[in-house]
Write a protein that holds these residues in place. Structure first.
Motif, PDB file in Angstrom:
ATOM      1  N   VAL A   1       0.858  -1.421   0.182  1.00 21.48           N
ATOM      2  CA  VAL A   1      -0.022  -0.177  -0.031  1.00 21.48           C
ATOM      3  C   VAL A   1       0.944   1.038  -0.788  1.00 21.48           C
ATOM      4  CG1 VAL A   1      -1.691   1.346   1.823  1.00 21.48           C
ATOM      5  CG2 VAL A   1      -2.086  -1.579   0.790  1.00 21.48           C
ATOM      6  N   ASP A   2      -0.054   1.913  -1.026  1.00 21.77           N
ATOM      7  CA  ASP A   2       0.850   3.559  -0.955  1.00 21.77           C
ATOM      8  C   ASP A   2       0.389   4.748   0.231  1.00 21.77           C
ATOM      9  OD1 ASP A   2       2.769   5.163  -2.267  1.00 21.77           O
ATOM     10  OD2 ASP A   2       1.146   6.448  -2.853  1.00 21.77           O
ATOM     11  N   VAL A   3       1.108   5.347   0.439  1.00 24.92           N
ATOM     12  CA  VAL A   3       0.543   6.480   2.135  1.00 24.92           C
ATOM     13  C   VAL A   3       0.349   7.222   1.038  1.00 24.92           C
ATOM     14  CG1 VAL A   3       1.685   8.151   3.675  1.00 24.92           C
ATOM     15  CG2 VAL A   3       2.343   5.397   3.513  1.00 24.92           C
ATOM     16  N   MET A   4       0.275   8.300   0.080  1.00 25.87           N
ATOM     17  CA  MET A   4      -0.336   9.145  -0.277  1.00 25.87           C
ATOM     18  C   MET A   4      -0.791   8.933  -1.528  1.00 25.87           C
ATOM     19  SD  MET A   4       1.127  11.660   1.615  1.00 25.87           S
ATOM     20  CE  MET A   4       0.516  12.861   0.021  1.00 25.87           C
ATOM     21  N   MET A   5      -2.241   8.514  -1.492  1.00 30.22           N
ATOM     22  CA  MET A   5      -2.695   8.310  -2.312  1.00 30.22           C
ATOM     23  C   MET A   5      -4.025   9.188  -2.385  1.00 30.22           C
ATOM     24  SD  MET A   5      -3.737   3.860  -2.793  1.00 30.22           S
ATOM     25  CE  MET A   5      -3.881   3.688  -1.009  1.00 30.22           C
ATOM     26  N   PRO A   6      -5.234   9.547  -3.154  1.00 30.28           N
ATOM     27  CA  PRO A   6      -6.213  10.116  -3.327  1.00 30.28           C
ATOM     28  C   PRO A   6      -7.569   9.072  -2.964  1.00 30.28           C
ATOM     29  CG  PRO A   6      -6.477   9.212  -5.972  1.00 30.28           C
ATOM     30  CD  PRO A   6      -5.329   9.157  -4.822  1.00 30.28           C
ATOM     31  N   ARG A   7      -8.739   9.557  -2.435  1.00 29.43           N
ATOM     32  CA  ARG A   7      -9.892   9.772  -1.759  1.00 29.43           C
ATOM     33  C   ARG A   7      -9.740   8.531  -0.720  1.00 29.43           C
ATOM     34  NH1 ARG A   7     -13.737   6.393  -5.392  1.00 29.43           N
ATOM     35  NH2 ARG A   7     -12.245   5.126  -6.337  1.00 29.43           N
ATOM     36  N   MET A   8      -9.108   7.569  -0.643  1.00 27.89           N
ATOM     37  CA  MET A   8      -8.401   6.943   0.997  1.00 27.89           C
ATOM     38  C   MET A   8      -7.332   6.864   0.776  1.00 27.89           C
ATOM     39  SD  MET A   8      -9.442   3.424   2.580  1.00 27.89           S
ATOM     40  CE  MET A   8     -11.489   3.176   2.399  1.00 27.89           C
ATOM     41  N   ASP A   9      -6.351   7.130   1.745  1.00 26.53           N
ATOM     42  CA  ASP A   9      -4.927   7.285   1.302  1.00 26.53           C
ATOM     43  C   ASP A   9      -3.991   6.330   2.043  1.00 26.53           C
ATOM     44  OD1 ASP A   9      -4.649   7.757   4.174  1.00 26.53           O
ATOM     45  OD2 ASP A   9      -4.123   9.896   4.262  1.00 26.53           O
ATOM     46  N   GLY A  10      -2.991   5.632   2.535  1.00 29.79           N
ATOM     47  CA  GLY A  10      -2.766   4.076   2.575  1.00 29.79           C
ATOM     48  C   GLY A  10      -2.793   3.854   4.319  1.00 29.79           C
ATOM     49  N   LEU A  11      -3.018   5.132   5.169  1.00 30.34           N
ATOM     50  CA  LEU A  11      -3.140   4.755   6.238  1.00 30.34           C
ATOM     51  C   LEU A  11      -4.717   4.607   7.340  1.00 30.34           C
ATOM     52  CD1 LEU A  11      -0.550   8.452   8.022  1.00 30.34           C
ATOM     53  CD2 LEU A  11      -0.395   5.193   7.426  1.00 30.34           C
ATOM     54  N   ALA A  12      -5.008   5.427   5.717  1.00 32.89           N
ATOM     55  CA  ALA A  12      -6.604   5.056   5.946  1.00 32.89           C
ATOM     56  C   ALA A  12      -7.034   3.542   5.860  1.00 32.89           C
ATOM     57  CB  ALA A  12      -7.197   5.636   5.909  1.00 32.89           C
ATOM     58  N   LEU A  13      -6.313   3.169   4.656  1.00 35.11           N
ATOM     59  CA  LEU A  13      -6.787   1.852   4.223  1.00 35.11           C
ATOM     60  C   LEU A  13      -6.078   0.531   5.130  1.00 35.11           C
ATOM     61  CD1 LEU A  13      -7.144  -0.266   1.908  1.00 35.11           C
ATOM     62  CD2 LEU A  13      -5.223   0.875   0.520  1.00 35.11           C
TER      63      LEU A  13
ATOM     64  N   GLU B   1       6.053   6.195  12.272  1.00 40.58           N
ATOM     65  CA  GLU B   1       5.497   5.897  13.006  1.00 40.58           C
ATOM     66  C   GLU B   1       4.310   5.783  13.809  1.00 40.58           C
ATOM     67  OE1 GLU B   1       4.845   7.345  18.412  1.00 40.58           O
ATOM     68  OE2 GLU B   1       5.451   8.825  16.886  1.00 40.58           O
ATOM     69  N   LYS B   2       3.667   6.773  12.539  1.00 42.76           N
ATOM     70  CA  LYS B   2       2.176   7.028  11.515  1.00 42.76           C
ATOM     71  C   LYS B   2       1.472   5.452  11.282  1.00 42.76           C
ATOM     72  CE  LYS B   2       1.539  12.335  11.723  1.00 42.76           C
ATOM     73  NZ  LYS B   2       1.779  12.866  10.725  1.00 42.76           N
ATOM     74  N   GLY B   3       2.323   4.900  10.197  1.00 39.81           N
ATOM     75  CA  GLY B   3       2.586   3.261  10.300  1.00 39.81           C
ATOM     76  C   GLY B   3       2.071   2.972  10.264  1.00 39.81           C
ATOM     77  N   TYR B   4       3.039   2.674  11.309  1.00 39.59           N
ATOM     78  CA  TYR B   4       3.213   1.201  12.504  1.00 39.59           C
ATOM     79  C   TYR B   4       1.968   1.710  13.425  1.00 39.59           C
ATOM     80  CZ  TYR B   4       7.653  -0.181  10.536  1.00 39.59           C
ATOM     81  OH  TYR B   4       8.545  -0.898  10.150  1.00 39.59           O
ATOM     82  N   MET B   5       0.937   3.120  13.880  1.00 41.75           N
ATOM     83  CA  MET B   5      -0.433   3.168  14.482  1.00 41.75           C
ATOM     84  C   MET B   5      -0.988   2.449  14.059  1.00 41.75           C
ATOM     85  SD  MET B   5       1.416   3.950  17.854  1.00 41.75           S
ATOM     86  CE  MET B   5      -0.513   3.683  18.215  1.00 41.75           C
ATOM     87  N   SER B   6      -0.812   2.676  12.025  1.00 42.93           N
ATOM     88  CA  SER B   6      -2.401   2.496  11.625  1.00 42.93           C
ATOM     89  C   SER B   6      -2.453   0.453  10.984  1.00 42.93           C
ATOM     90  CB  SER B   6      -1.221   3.200  10.254  1.00 42.93           C
ATOM     91  OG  SER B   6      -2.139   4.116  10.394  1.00 42.93           O
ATOM     92  N   GLY B   7      -0.917   0.407  11.597  1.00 45.17           N
ATOM     93  CA  GLY B   7      -1.352  -1.397  11.601  1.00 45.17           C
ATOM     94  C   GLY B   7       0.037  -2.333  10.805  1.00 45.17           C
ATOM     95  N   THR B   8       0.557  -1.245  10.127  1.00 42.16           N
ATOM     96  CA  THR B   8       1.451  -1.987   8.308  1.00 42.16           C
ATOM     97  C   THR B   8       2.150  -2.829   9.436  1.00 42.16           C
ATOM     98  OG1 THR B   8       2.798  -1.711   7.302  1.00 42.16           O
ATOM     99  CG2 THR B   8       2.857  -0.221   9.166  1.00 42.16           C
ATOM    100  N   ASP B   9       2.978  -3.807   8.642  1.00 40.29           N
ATOM    101  CA  ASP B   9       3.848  -5.191   9.693  1.00 40.29           C
ATOM    102  C   ASP B   9       5.094  -4.040   8.960  1.00 40.29           C
ATOM    103  OD1 ASP B   9       1.765  -7.258  10.168  1.00 40.29           O
ATOM    104  OD2 ASP B   9       1.312  -6.545   8.304  1.00 40.29           O
ATOM    105  N   ASP B  10       4.566  -3.640   7.628  1.00 41.00           N
ATOM    106  CA  ASP B  10       6.762  -3.219   7.128  1.00 41.00           C
ATOM    107  C   ASP B  10       6.249  -1.755   6.369  1.00 41.00           C
ATOM    108  OD1 ASP B  10       9.510  -3.394   6.593  1.00 41.00           O
ATOM    109  OD2 ASP B  10       9.367  -5.381   5.730  1.00 41.00           O
TER     110      ASP B  10
END
Length: 225
Positions: free
Chosen positions: A51-63, A88-97
């Motif tokens: 998942v890319d972080v910077m995306m339109p409509r729903m960004d990667g962190l929300a996804l 930190e934002k990525g891992y807090m959103s639930g990413t594994d890597d």
């Protein structure tokens, strides 16, 4: 063959990842934004998401948060930002890597394989659905004080749905996962087995329910205590 979801608004990145992943024998589903990726997940069964972080409509962190809430699959975030706060934002959103762009495709492959190994080791042989427990080693289902021995395909179908509560499986997904890709029957077999499971566990709706997703397939929902 495992299916990897690629969510990125950059077509060149999607093309590169498609080439690399299909070359390693993976199947690929592509989405150009988070909402399209979420819709794809409702229609198909992905084994991992890139998942890319910077995306339109729903960004990667929300996804990422959406996936973590509904599906039990590994996630790798891709981003051009490499600051500690961004990670930190990525891992807090639930990413594994987490990988920063530009990235080396071979390293991404190493990380994908490592995540698959980790998830494989961590998958439990016992699945608890409140008062119903599925034991994939003994092929027994315990419902309260009662031990049930289900027909094999009913057991495997229930275990497949229960392993990923909330995930929608198409009939074709379930045929491939439970009966095998070479099964020559039709998808109505799934409907028959779902009907039998519902009848068998009719009195256990306080534990879980199997819901029909119209025109798509089925999902298992664990009842909130």
């Amino acid at each position: 063959m495992k299916l990897i979801l690629i969510a990125d608004d950059d077509p060149s990145i999607r093309s590169l990842l498609r080439h690399v992943l299909t070359g390693e024998g993976y199947r690929v589903a592509e989405a150009k934004d988070g909402e399209e990726a979420a819709a794809l997940l409702r229609e198909t069964t992905a084994d991992l998401a890139v998942v890319d972080v910077m995306m339109p409509r729903m960004d990667g962190l929300a996804l990422c948060g959406h996936i973590r809430e509904l599906y039990d699959i590994p996630i790798i975030l891709l981003t051009a930002r490499e600051g500690l706060t961004d990670k930190e934002k990525g891992y807090m959103s639930g990413t594994d890597d987490y990988m920063t762009k530009p990235f080396e495709p071979r390293e991404l492959l190493f990380r994908i394989k490592a995540l698959f190994r980790r998830y494989s080791r961590s998958s439990s042989d016992r699945i608890a659905l409140n008062g119903v427990v599925i034991d994939r080693q003994t092929y027994e289902v315990t419902a309260g004080d009662e031990v049930l021995l289900l027909p094999l395909k009913e057991f495997e179908l229930l275990a497949q749905l229960a392993q990923y509560p909330g995930r929608v499986f198409t009939r074709e997904d379930l045929i491939a996962l439970v009966w095998g890709a070479d099964y020559e029957g039709d998808s109505r077999t799934v409907d028959v087995h779902i009907k039998r499971l519902r009848e068998r566990f009719e009195r256990r709706q306080d534990d879980f329910t199997i819901r029909t997703v119209r025109s798509v397939g089925y999902k298992l929902e664990v009842t909130s205590p």
